[in-house]
Design a protein around this motif. Structure first.
Motif, short mmCIF file in Angstrom:
data_model
loop_
_atom_site.label_atom_id
_atom_site.label_comp_id
_atom_site.label_asym_id
_atom_site.label_seq_id
_atom_site.Cartn_x
_atom_site.Cartn_y
_atom_site.Cartn_z
N LYS A 132 -34.79 -37.40 26.40
CA LYS A 132 -36.00 -37.46 26.57
C LYS A 132 -36.45 -37.27 28.10
CE LYS A 132 -36.90 -40.45 22.57
NZ LYS A 132 -37.50 -41.98 22.16
N THR A 133 -35.57 -36.77 28.76
CA THR A 133 -36.02 -35.94 30.19
C THR A 133 -36.03 -34.92 30.44
OG1 THR A 133 -35.31 -38.33 31.04
CG2 THR A 133 -35.61 -36.69 32.47
N SER A 134 -37.24 -34.41 30.90
CA SER A 134 -37.39 -32.74 31.15
C SER A 134 -37.34 -32.84 32.78
CB SER A 134 -38.44 -32.17 30.71
OG SER A 134 -38.25 -32.26 29.25
N TYR A 135 -36.80 -31.72 33.61
CA TYR A 135 -36.92 -31.27 34.91
C TYR A 135 -37.78 -30.33 35.02
CZ TYR A 135 -32.79 -34.49 34.99
OH TYR A 135 -31.75 -35.47 35.08
N PHE A 136 -38.71 -30.56 36.12
CA PHE A 136 -39.68 -29.53 36.37
C PHE A 136 -39.37 -28.99 38.05
CE2 PHE A 136 -41.51 -31.50 32.97
CZ PHE A 136 -42.44 -30.42 32.34
N ILE A 137 -39.36 -27.49 38.13
CA ILE A 137 -38.91 -27.18 39.58
C ILE A 137 -40.12 -26.03 39.88
CG2 ILE A 137 -37.27 -25.92 40.74
CD1 ILE A 137 -34.97 -27.09 39.35
N GLY A 138 -40.52 -26.31 40.72
CA GLY A 138 -41.57 -25.18 41.32
C GLY A 138 -40.76 -23.71 41.96
N ARG A 139 -41.21 -22.69 41.38
CA ARG A 139 -40.38 -21.50 41.64
C ARG A 139 -41.77 -20.57 41.83
NH1 ARG A 139 -35.30 -19.41 41.81
NH2 ARG A 139 -34.38 -21.31 41.07
N ASN A 140 -41.89 -19.84 42.81
CA ASN A 140 -42.94 -19.04 43.25
C ASN A 140 -42.23 -17.41 43.08
OD1 ASN A 140 -45.07 -20.96 43.45
ND2 ASN A 140 -44.37 -21.12 45.43
N ASP A 198 -28.18 -25.71 39.68
CA ASP A 198 -26.60 -25.82 40.00
C ASP A 198 -26.34 -26.83 41.18
OD1 ASP A 198 -25.96 -24.15 37.93
OD2 ASP A 198 -26.01 -22.31 39.00
N PHE A 199 -27.06 -26.48 42.32
CA PHE A 199 -26.92 -27.42 43.15
C PHE A 199 -26.98 -28.78 43.22
CE2 PHE A 199 -28.41 -29.12 47.49
CZ PHE A 199 -27.37 -29.08 48.22
N LEU A 200 -28.08 -29.12 42.31
CA LEU A 200 -28.38 -30.66 42.19
C LEU A 200 -27.83 -31.05 41.01
CD1 LEU A 200 -32.29 -30.30 43.06
CD2 LEU A 200 -30.44 -31.02 44.50
N LYS A 201 -27.05 -30.32 40.09
CA LYS A 201 -26.15 -30.76 39.05
C LYS A 201 -27.21 -31.02 37.90
CE LYS A 201 -21.77 -32.09 41.20
NZ LYS A 201 -22.12 -31.70 42.33
N ILE A 202 -28.20 -30.36 37.66
CA ILE A 202 -29.12 -30.64 36.55
C ILE A 202 -28.92 -30.00 35.30
CG2 ILE A 202 -31.51 -30.49 35.90
CD1 ILE A 202 -32.09 -30.53 38.73
N PRO A 203 -28.85 -30.52 34.12
CA PRO A 203 -28.47 -29.76 33.02
C PRO A 203 -29.44 -28.36 32.62
CG PRO A 203 -28.44 -32.20 32.54
CD PRO A 203 -29.12 -31.88 33.92
N PRO A 204 -28.84 -27.31 32.62
CA PRO A 204 -29.58 -25.88 32.67
C PRO A 204 -30.68 -26.11 31.36
CG PRO A 204 -27.33 -25.30 33.05
CD PRO A 204 -27.64 -26.93 32.70
N GLY A 205 -30.38 -26.70 30.26
CA GLY A 205 -31.22 -26.58 29.24
C GLY A 205 -32.29 -27.86 29.31
N LYS A 206 -32.50 -28.22 30.41
CA LYS A 206 -33.57 -29.31 30.57
C LYS A 206 -34.49 -28.88 31.61
CE LYS A 206 -33.23 -32.91 28.76
NZ LYS A 206 -33.71 -33.22 27.34
N VAL A 207 -34.41 -27.98 32.17
CA VAL A 207 -35.25 -27.30 33.29
C VAL A 207 -36.20 -26.56 33.00
CG1 VAL A 207 -35.00 -26.42 35.62
CG2 VAL A 207 -33.39 -27.70 34.90
N LEU A 208 -37.32 -26.87 33.59
CA LEU A 208 -38.75 -25.96 33.33
C LEU A 208 -39.10 -25.22 34.54
CD1 LEU A 208 -38.74 -28.26 30.89
CD2 LEU A 208 -40.86 -26.78 30.37
#
Length: 274
Positions: A218-226, A256-266
């Motif tokens: 139930k956790t999602s990761y949000f990354i800002g990418r311009n 990859d650098f932060l070892k975040i699961p790719p399917g959980k990233v927006l």
């Protein structure tokens, strides 16, 4: 490499390039030594100069003797150094433009939290992890999520990753947690420069002593990418824009650098003109 072999032709020309490269490195190393003893070891200026100047004088004599052979092949390390310096300068200048744009768009996290407390948006179940370099400002991904999706997760972690000036950081010094209000919590994760960051592990999303602090499902990761757009009439010259865009495309993926699961990233962001 074949072009250099054809260009040098003789071992003496190769020796000229080698001499300039080595003696130039000696000069730079001595100058860095002065910075260390003066600003890191806190030596007084007279003592630092007394120790460093003799070495610097010898290095400059050797460098001056070799610089006379630039036309014989010594131009190669100078050209390589110039190209590398130009790339570093372009990257720093481009990143500065992007950071300035993000600073103009930023909102203090405390102000955003107060505004959302008065007019709360729709809430959704789960935890949102917003990765940002400045945890005191609302991440761009958070602002875009509120603007376009008009929702706020049940738990919101504002996470910033820092690198310490030592090789390893003890586990009990890894996390610094600051609670903003019921909606937001700031977490600063510090790693040594010899360590590989692992954000899910250190946020408690992996089993620690058979107990998970947060539910990874139930956790999602949000990354800002311009998205970077070139412009000839503002920012950097167009040719530097092209170099910066190439470097940006080839930069390491934070997922990859932060070892975040790719399917959980927006990834959320907007266009930035450099």
């Amino acid at each position: 490499m074949l072009v250099l072999v054809i260009q040098f032709r003789t071992s003496s020309a190769m020796a000229a390039a080698y001499g300039i490269a080595v003696t130039g490195t000696m000069v730079v190393t001595t100058l860095l030594a002065y910075i260390v003893v003066r600003h890191r070891w806190n030596w007084g200026r007279p003592l630092a100069l007394a120790v460093i100047l003799p070495f610097l004088t010898l290095d400059l004599i050797f460098f001056g003797a070799n610089i006379l052979r630039v036309v014989e092949g010594g131009w190669v390390p100078l050209v390589v150094a110039g190209v590398i310096g130009l790339i570093i300068y372009t990257w720093n200048r481009g990143r500065g433009i992007v950071r300035a744009f993000e600073a103009r768009q930023s909102v203090p996290l405390a102000d955003l939290a107060a505004a959302l407390a008065k007019r709360p948006p729709e809430r959704v179940e789960g935890t949102a992890v917003f990765l940002t370099a400045n945890p005191d400002s609302a991440p761009g991904a958070l602002l875009h999520n509120l603007k376009h999706n008009k929702v706020l997760h049940e738990k919101n972690l504002i996470v910033s990753v820092r690198t310490a000036d030592r090789p390893y950081v003890e586990p009990h010094e890894r996390s610094e947690i600051r609670r903003v209000d019921d909606n937001f919590t700031i977490i600063v994760l510090t790693y040594g420069f010899m360590e590989s960051p692992d954000v899910p592990r250190d946020l408690g999303l992996e089993a620690v002593s058979h107990k998970k602090v947060l539910n990874p499902a139930k956790t999602s990761y949000f990354i800002g990418r311009n998205t970077i757009k070139p412009a000839a009439n503002q920012g950097m010259p167009l040719w530097q824009d092209r170099i910066f865009m190439f470097l940006q495309r080839n930069a390491s993926d934070p997922t990859d650098f932060l070892k975040i699961p790719p399917g959980k990233v927006l990834e959320l962001g907007e266009q930035v003109t450099v």
